[in-house]
Design a protein around this motif. Sequence first.
Motif, PDB file in Angstrom:
ATOM      1  N   GLU A 200     -37.669  21.700  -5.768  1.00  0.00           N
ATOM      2  CA  GLU A 200     -38.280  22.946  -6.227  1.00  0.00           C
ATOM      3  C   GLU A 200     -37.983  24.112  -5.287  1.00  0.00           C
ATOM      4  OE1 GLU A 200     -42.113  20.631  -8.247  1.00  0.00           O
ATOM      5  OE2 GLU A 200     -42.332  21.641  -6.300  1.00  0.00           O
ATOM      6  N   ALA A 201     -36.954  23.974  -4.487  1.00  0.00           N
ATOM      7  CA  ALA A 201     -36.604  25.020  -3.525  1.00  0.00           C
ATOM      8  C   ALA A 201     -36.314  26.339  -4.230  1.00  0.00           C
ATOM      9  CB  ALA A 201     -35.376  24.585  -2.719  1.00  0.00           C
ATOM     10  N   PRO A 202     -36.814  27.442  -3.709  1.00  0.00           N
ATOM     11  CA  PRO A 202     -36.480  28.756  -4.265  1.00  0.00           C
ATOM     12  C   PRO A 202     -34.971  29.001  -4.185  1.00  0.00           C
ATOM     13  CG  PRO A 202     -38.338  28.905  -2.757  1.00  0.00           C
ATOM     14  CD  PRO A 202     -37.765  27.538  -2.595  1.00  0.00           C
ATOM     15  N   ASN A 203     -34.501  29.882  -5.032  1.00  0.00           N
ATOM     16  CA  ASN A 203     -33.072  30.187  -5.080  1.00  0.00           C
ATOM     17  C   ASN A 203     -32.573  30.677  -3.723  1.00  0.00           C
ATOM     18  OD1 ASN A 203     -30.541  30.547  -6.370  1.00  0.00           O
ATOM     19  ND2 ASN A 203     -30.953  32.749  -6.527  1.00  0.00           N
ATOM     20  N   GLY A 204     -31.494  30.044  -3.244  1.00  0.00           N
ATOM     21  CA  GLY A 204     -30.900  30.429  -1.971  1.00  0.00           C
ATOM     22  C   GLY A 204     -31.468  29.694  -0.774  1.00  0.00           C
ATOM     23  N   PHE A 205     -32.497  28.876  -0.994  1.00  0.00           N
ATOM     24  CA  PHE A 205     -33.140  28.143   0.095  1.00  0.00           C
ATOM     25  C   PHE A 205     -32.958  26.639  -0.076  1.00  0.00           C
ATOM     26  CE2 PHE A 205     -35.241  32.197   0.064  1.00  0.00           C
ATOM     27  CZ  PHE A 205     -35.522  32.463   1.400  1.00  0.00           C
ATOM     28  N   ARG A 206     -33.048  25.933   1.047  1.00  0.00           N
ATOM     29  CA  ARG A 206     -32.968  24.473   1.030  1.00  0.00           C
ATOM     30  C   ARG A 206     -34.027  23.910   1.972  1.00  0.00           C
ATOM     31  NH1 ARG A 206     -26.906  22.823   2.432  1.00  0.00           N
ATOM     32  NH2 ARG A 206     -27.835  20.743   2.176  1.00  0.00           N
ATOM     33  N   PRO A 207     -34.431  22.656   1.769  1.00  0.00           N
ATOM     34  CA  PRO A 207     -35.313  22.031   2.755  1.00  0.00           C
ATOM     35  C   PRO A 207     -34.643  22.068   4.127  1.00  0.00           C
ATOM     36  CG  PRO A 207     -35.173  20.683   0.789  1.00  0.00           C
ATOM     37  CD  PRO A 207     -34.134  21.745   0.645  1.00  0.00           C
ATOM     38  N   TRP A 208     -35.389  22.422   5.153  1.00  0.00           N
ATOM     39  CA  TRP A 208     -34.789  22.625   6.474  1.00  0.00           C
ATOM     40  C   TRP A 208     -34.065  21.380   6.977  1.00  0.00           C
ATOM     41  CZ3 TRP A 208     -35.957  19.483  10.503  1.00  0.00           C
ATOM     42  CH2 TRP A 208     -37.124  18.731  10.409  1.00  0.00           C
ATOM     43  N   PHE A 209     -34.576  20.186   6.644  1.00  0.00           N
ATOM     44  CA  PHE A 209     -34.011  18.951   7.197  1.00  0.00           C
ATOM     45  C   PHE A 209     -32.683  18.558   6.544  1.00  0.00           C
ATOM     46  CE2 PHE A 209     -37.284  17.901   4.032  1.00  0.00           C
ATOM     47  CZ  PHE A 209     -36.522  17.229   3.082  1.00  0.00           C
ATOM     48  N   GLU A 210     -32.299  19.249   5.468  1.00  0.00           N
ATOM     49  CA  GLU A 210     -31.014  18.954   4.829  1.00  0.00           C
ATOM     50  C   GLU A 210     -29.848  19.642   5.528  1.00  0.00           C
ATOM     51  OE1 GLU A 210     -31.088  19.867   0.695  1.00  0.00           O
ATOM     52  OE2 GLU A 210     -32.438  18.203   0.186  1.00  0.00           O
ATOM     53  N   LEU A 211     -30.141  20.627   6.358  1.00  0.00           N
ATOM     54  CA  LEU A 211     -29.087  21.405   6.997  1.00  0.00           C
ATOM     55  C   LEU A 211     -28.745  20.807   8.365  1.00  0.00           C
ATOM     56  CD1 LEU A 211     -30.456  24.890   6.032  1.00  0.00           C
ATOM     57  CD2 LEU A 211     -28.376  23.833   5.162  1.00  0.00           C
ATOM     58  N   PRO A 212     -27.490  20.444   8.587  1.00  0.00           N
ATOM     59  CA  PRO A 212     -27.113  19.849   9.872  1.00  0.00           C
ATOM     60  C   PRO A 212     -27.261  20.864  10.999  1.00  0.00           C
ATOM     61  CG  PRO A 212     -25.163  20.319   8.559  1.00  0.00           C
ATOM     62  CD  PRO A 212     -26.344  20.558   7.673  1.00  0.00           C
ATOM     63  N   PRO A 213     -27.792  20.453  12.138  1.00  0.00           N
ATOM     64  CA  PRO A 213     -27.981  21.390  13.247  1.00  0.00           C
ATOM     65  C   PRO A 213     -26.662  21.891  13.796  1.00  0.00           C
ATOM     66  CG  PRO A 213     -28.435  19.136  13.946  1.00  0.00           C
ATOM     67  CD  PRO A 213     -28.262  19.089  12.463  1.00  0.00           C
ATOM     68  N   ALA A 214     -26.678  23.136  14.242  1.00  0.00           N
ATOM     69  CA  ALA A 214     -25.477  23.723  14.824  1.00  0.00           C
ATOM     70  C   ALA A 214     -25.039  22.933  16.050  1.00  0.00           C
ATOM     71  CB  ALA A 214     -25.738  25.176  15.201  1.00  0.00           C
ATOM     72  N   LYS A 215     -26.002  22.369  16.763  1.00  0.00           N
ATOM     73  CA  LYS A 215     -25.726  21.519  17.911  1.00  0.00           C
ATOM     74  C   LYS A 215     -26.582  20.267  17.781  1.00  0.00           C
ATOM     75  CE  LYS A 215     -25.470  21.539  22.962  1.00  0.00           C
ATOM     76  NZ  LYS A 215     -25.665  22.347  24.202  1.00  0.00           N
ATOM     77  N   PRO A 216     -25.987  19.070  17.716  1.00  0.00           N
ATOM     78  CA  PRO A 216     -26.769  17.845  17.517  1.00  0.00           C
ATOM     79  C   PRO A 216     -27.892  17.707  18.533  1.00  0.00           C
ATOM     80  CG  PRO A 216     -24.417  17.379  17.330  1.00  0.00           C
ATOM     81  CD  PRO A 216     -24.534  18.801  17.804  1.00  0.00           C
ATOM     82  N   LEU A 217     -29.070  17.304  18.050  1.00  0.00           N
ATOM     83  CA  LEU A 217     -30.234  17.206  18.920  1.00  0.00           C
ATOM     84  C   LEU A 217     -30.245  15.922  19.751  1.00  0.00           C
ATOM     85  CD1 LEU A 217     -31.165  19.559  17.076  1.00  0.00           C
ATOM     86  CD2 LEU A 217     -33.451  18.543  17.122  1.00  0.00           C
ATOM     87  N   LYS A 218     -29.531  14.901  19.316  1.00  0.00           N
ATOM     88  CA  LYS A 218     -29.519  13.588  19.975  1.00  0.00           C
ATOM     89  C   LYS A 218     -30.915  12.962  20.001  1.00  0.00           C
ATOM     90  CE  LYS A 218     -25.530  14.699  22.893  1.00  0.00           C
ATOM     91  NZ  LYS A 218     -24.993  14.787  24.273  1.00  0.00           N
ATOM     92  N   ARG A 219     -31.736  13.354  19.046  1.00  0.00           N
ATOM     93  CA  ARG A 219     -33.065  12.798  18.839  1.00  0.00           C
ATOM     94  C   ARG A 219     -33.295  12.692  17.330  1.00  0.00           C
ATOM     95  NH1 ARG A 219     -32.339  13.469  23.628  1.00  0.00           N
ATOM     96  NH2 ARG A 219     -33.793  14.361  25.172  1.00  0.00           N
ATOM     97  N   ILE A 220     -34.201  11.796  16.941  1.00  0.00           N
ATOM     98  CA  ILE A 220     -34.711  11.794  15.579  1.00  0.00           C
ATOM     99  C   ILE A 220     -35.946  12.676  15.561  1.00  0.00           C
ATOM    100  CG2 ILE A 220     -35.708  10.417  13.723  1.00  0.00           C
ATOM    101  CD1 ILE A 220     -34.026   8.066  14.747  1.00  0.00           C
ATOM    102  N   GLN A 221     -35.986  13.612  14.642  1.00  0.00           N
ATOM    103  CA  GLN A 221     -37.132  14.507  14.548  1.00  0.00           C
ATOM    104  C   GLN A 221     -38.275  13.838  13.793  1.00  0.00           C
ATOM    105  OE1 GLN A 221     -37.046  18.730  13.997  1.00  0.00           O
ATOM    106  NE2 GLN A 221     -34.839  18.701  13.655  1.00  0.00           N
ATOM    107  N   LEU A 222     -39.481  13.979  14.315  1.00  0.00           N
ATOM    108  CA  LEU A 222     -40.710  13.586  13.631  1.00  0.00           C
ATOM    109  C   LEU A 222     -41.479  14.858  13.308  1.00  0.00           C
ATOM    110  CD1 LEU A 222     -41.844  10.689  16.001  1.00  0.00           C
ATOM    111  CD2 LEU A 222     -40.645  10.449  13.818  1.00  0.00           C
ATOM    112  N   TYR A 223     -42.007  14.951  12.098  1.00  0.00           N
ATOM    113  CA  TYR A 223     -42.723  16.157  11.696  1.00  0.00           C
ATOM    114  C   TYR A 223     -43.728  15.830  10.593  1.00  0.00           C
ATOM    115  CZ  TYR A 223     -39.538  16.107   7.680  1.00  0.00           C
ATOM    116  OH  TYR A 223     -38.845  15.737   6.547  1.00  0.00           O
ATOM    117  N   GLY A 224     -44.668  16.745  10.394  1.00  0.00           N
ATOM    118  CA  GLY A 224     -45.660  16.637   9.329  1.00  0.00           C
ATOM    119  C   GLY A 224     -45.572  17.841   8.417  1.00  0.00           C
TER     120      GLY A 224
END
Length: 273
Positions: A200-224
């Motif tokens: 249901e993302a608005p036009n032009g937007f995506r869920p933040w977690f679908e976008l690969p980071p510009a620099k790999p974090l070398k961690r798994i993100q946990l979030y709520g």
Amino acid sequence: MATYAIGDLQGCYNELMQLLEQINFNDQDQLWFAGDLVNRGPGSLQCLRFVKSLGDRAVCVLGNHDLHLLALHNGNGKKANSTLEPILTAPDRDELMHWLQHRPLLHDDKSLGYVMTHAGIPHIWSLKTARNLAAELEAVLQSDRAERFFANMYGNQPDLWQDDLKGPARLRCITNYLTRMRFITTEGRLEFSASGRPEEAPNGFRPWFELPPAKPLKRIQLYGHWAALGHHRNERSISLDTGCVWGNALSALRLDDGQLFSQPCTDHPTPGD
């Protein structure tokens, strides 16, 4: 000894106790909480008191509802609703608020390979940048500048990070990325009106977690923060908010082996405001 990461409590104290019984929580285990300990559920005061009582056995990052409570305590924000009023009139209010105001915005554990924030880390930030910006905001919260921060915390602008942001706008922008983010553009612009499922993302937007980071974090993100998303995993992130306060379940992820434990909501299908 085991480490469990738990999604948004939002005052679901009874379910938390049932969940801890289910996982056989003991005094050797550690709990990570992804923020939003309070609001909407009936046991916000009990949740705060319990997590605080765990001392070093608990890690808790601040969520947007926690910051709202702190703003109320500092004389800003709207009138407290029925689920927050018991905290603000409790005899141990000042002690609880002092403890809460000294929680971090980001918790990074290199040895376990996880980093936890309430809403996530945007793909436009490196882990170093996220740590530095979280620390910048934490320093303000834990200083005599906190009252001014809370007076200027609310708002959706600026909705795009710029390194040269200053003053209240800079702090508000950091806050919104770390505690309110759901949908984002490829350039990093935030959207605040939508809270539904990823499709249901608005036009032009995506869920933040679908976008690969510009620099790999070398961690798994946990979030709520995203109850409509529920439990969701990809190779870079795991969501923990399974919407207990909305009548679904409270969940704990055992970080040692990735097993998820869930406790259904039992006594408050209709949350407060």
